[in-house]
Design a protein around this motif. Structure first.
Motif, short mmCIF file in Angstrom:
data_model
loop_
_atom_site.label_atom_id
_atom_site.label_comp_id
_atom_site.label_asym_id
_atom_site.label_seq_id
_atom_site.Cartn_x
_atom_site.Cartn_y
_atom_site.Cartn_z
N LYS A 116 0.53 -16.40 -7.86
CA LYS A 116 1.44 -16.38 -8.55
C LYS A 116 2.69 -15.02 -8.25
CE LYS A 116 0.18 -13.29 -12.89
NZ LYS A 116 0.03 -13.47 -14.28
N TYR A 117 2.51 -14.33 -7.41
CA TYR A 117 3.40 -13.64 -6.99
C TYR A 117 4.45 -14.15 -5.81
CZ TYR A 117 1.18 -10.54 -10.64
OH TYR A 117 1.37 -10.15 -11.55
N THR A 118 5.52 -13.66 -5.68
CA THR A 118 6.32 -14.33 -4.00
C THR A 118 6.16 -12.72 -2.59
OG1 THR A 118 8.41 -13.49 -4.76
CG2 THR A 118 7.51 -15.74 -5.29
N THR A 119 6.02 -11.71 -3.67
CA THR A 119 5.66 -10.81 -2.83
C THR A 119 4.78 -9.74 -3.14
OG1 THR A 119 7.64 -11.16 -1.33
CG2 THR A 119 7.27 -8.37 -1.42
N LEU A 120 3.72 -9.15 -2.54
CA LEU A 120 3.06 -8.34 -2.73
C LEU A 120 3.52 -6.86 -2.10
CD1 LEU A 120 -0.42 -9.42 -2.43
CD2 LEU A 120 0.98 -9.70 -4.35
N VAL A 121 3.73 -6.03 -2.66
CA VAL A 121 4.17 -5.03 -1.72
C VAL A 121 2.71 -3.70 -1.66
CG1 VAL A 121 5.12 -2.10 -1.63
CG2 VAL A 121 6.44 -4.66 -3.03
N ASP A 122 2.60 -3.43 -0.73
CA ASP A 122 1.11 -2.50 0.32
C ASP A 122 1.31 -1.89 0.16
OD1 ASP A 122 -1.64 -1.44 1.38
OD2 ASP A 122 -0.33 -2.10 3.23
N ALA A 123 1.15 -0.59 -1.18
CA ALA A 123 1.10 0.99 -1.77
C ALA A 123 -0.60 1.75 -1.69
CB ALA A 123 2.27 1.15 -2.20
N LEU A 124 -0.93 0.78 -1.05
CA LEU A 124 -2.27 1.57 -0.84
C LEU A 124 -3.40 2.90 -0.87
CD1 LEU A 124 -4.86 -1.58 -1.09
CD2 LEU A 124 -3.95 -0.47 -3.23
N PHE A 125 -3.28 2.44 0.63
CA PHE A 125 -3.50 4.39 1.60
C PHE A 125 -2.11 4.56 2.06
CE2 PHE A 125 -7.37 2.15 0.97
CZ PHE A 125 -8.08 3.16 0.61
N GLY A 126 -2.46 5.02 2.85
CA GLY A 126 -1.10 6.07 4.14
C GLY A 126 -2.02 6.62 4.92
N SER A 127 -1.33 6.81 6.18
CA SER A 127 -1.74 7.40 7.56
C SER A 127 -2.82 7.36 7.39
CB SER A 127 -0.70 7.17 8.34
OG SER A 127 0.02 8.67 7.67
N GLY A 128 -3.12 8.38 6.32
CA GLY A 128 -4.47 9.21 7.02
C GLY A 128 -5.60 9.05 6.65
N LEU A 129 -6.10 7.41 6.03
CA LEU A 129 -7.29 7.53 5.66
C LEU A 129 -8.06 7.25 6.73
CD1 LEU A 129 -8.51 5.30 3.75
CD2 LEU A 129 -7.83 3.43 5.49
N SER A 130 -9.21 8.34 6.48
CA SER A 130 -10.31 9.13 7.76
C SER A 130 -11.90 7.52 7.79
CB SER A 130 -10.59 9.81 7.19
OG SER A 130 -10.77 10.37 5.65
N ARG A 131 -11.93 7.43 7.06
CA ARG A 131 -13.29 6.22 6.40
C ARG A 131 -12.96 4.30 6.81
NH1 ARG A 131 -13.32 8.53 2.65
NH2 ARG A 131 -13.01 8.30 0.30
N ASN A 132 -14.09 3.81 6.44
CA ASN A 132 -13.40 3.03 6.54
C ASN A 132 -13.27 1.74 5.36
OD1 ASN A 132 -13.42 1.89 9.87
ND2 ASN A 132 -16.04 0.74 9.26
N VAL A 133 -12.55 1.27 4.90
CA VAL A 133 -12.18 0.76 3.54
C VAL A 133 -13.25 -0.09 3.21
CG1 VAL A 133 -10.93 -0.76 2.53
CG2 VAL A 133 -9.53 0.43 4.28
N GLY A 134 -13.39 0.17 1.88
CA GLY A 134 -14.78 -0.14 0.81
C GLY A 134 -13.85 -0.85 -0.46
N GLY A 135 -14.87 -1.30 -1.27
CA GLY A 135 -15.05 -1.46 -2.66
C GLY A 135 -13.90 -1.82 -3.53
N ASP A 136 -13.86 -2.16 -4.59
CA ASP A 136 -11.89 -2.87 -4.76
C ASP A 136 -11.15 -2.31 -3.64
OD1 ASP A 136 -13.93 -3.03 -7.47
OD2 ASP A 136 -12.70 -1.30 -8.41
#
Length: 215
Positions: A116-136
């Motif tokens: 129902k949204y026209t644009t999503l803004v991804d502000a979940l992680f910055g560039s410092g992510l050090s492990r695989n994404v999981g969970g929510d």
């Protein structure tokens, strides 16, 4: 040729700018938010009729909250979905959330219909992510990628390794990305293109030398 830096160089430049040069992190966050808002507003590929900010609880999420406030105060329909433990939120994120609360920006939850949204803004992680994404976080990323909405990423598509350009389990497939100060090395690799989309580089006052040399 786009000048790039490593994830570690990015971290060091942030630290130098804030702690040695003395530009407060909230000032940099405000500058970033203004640049990202302008990038989005000037991008004809994005439909800003109804926007959802996907915000992590770190400073990348804080950047997203600045964008949410700017959209709200300029008459756009915007909501916020916060992902992660708010008890672990960064100090600047907490400050930005208080500002969003002042403007009564609506909040939504994991079960929201992203279509129902026209644009999503991804502000979940910055560039410092050090492990695989999981969970929510993995759930939200996969849900965003499967939606009909366009996606604009802040700094780096969440889940993308900033050095290798490879997905860390799963990663946002953005239509466009506003990266802060310099592109991270992995973002310009051919395998990263489906995740990064159109790359925009935002000068917010973080420089490798004494001047901006990202030409």
């Amino acid at each position: 040729m786009v000048q790039t830096i490593s994830v570690e160089e990015s971290r060091q430049l942030d630290d130098k700018t804030i702690n040695q040069i003395g530009i407060p992190s909230m000032v940099l966050m405000e500058r970033a938010g203004l640049k990202i808002y302008d990038d989005m507003r000037n991008n004809s590929d994005l439909d800003l009729n109804k926007v959802l900010i996907l915000a992590g609880t770190g400073n990348n999420g804080g950047d997203g909250l600045v964008v949410a406030r700017l959209l709200c105060t300029h008459g756009y329909d915007v909501s916020i979905l916060t992902v992660g433990n708010p008890d672990h939120a960064s100090e600047d994120h907490v400050s930005q959330q208080k500002i969003c609360d002042y403007y009564q920006i609506p909040k939504t939850f994991m079960d929201a219909d992203f279509n129902k949204y026209t644009t999503l803004v991804d502000a979940l992680f910055g560039s410092g992510l050090s492990r695989n994404v999981g969970g929510d976080f993995a759930t939200v990323i996969d849900k965003a990628n499967a939606s009909t909405a366009k996606i604009h990423a802040i700094d780096i598509p969440s889940g993308l390794n900033g050095d290798t350009g490879k997905a860390m389990g799963t990663a946002i497939k953005a239509d466009s990305t506003s990266t802060i100060a310099y592109a991270k090395a992995g973002m310009v690799k051919p395998n990263a293109q489906p995740y990064v989309g159109k790359l925009l580089i935002d000068d917010i006052g973080i420089y490798k030398g004494n001047t901006f040399d990202n030409e």
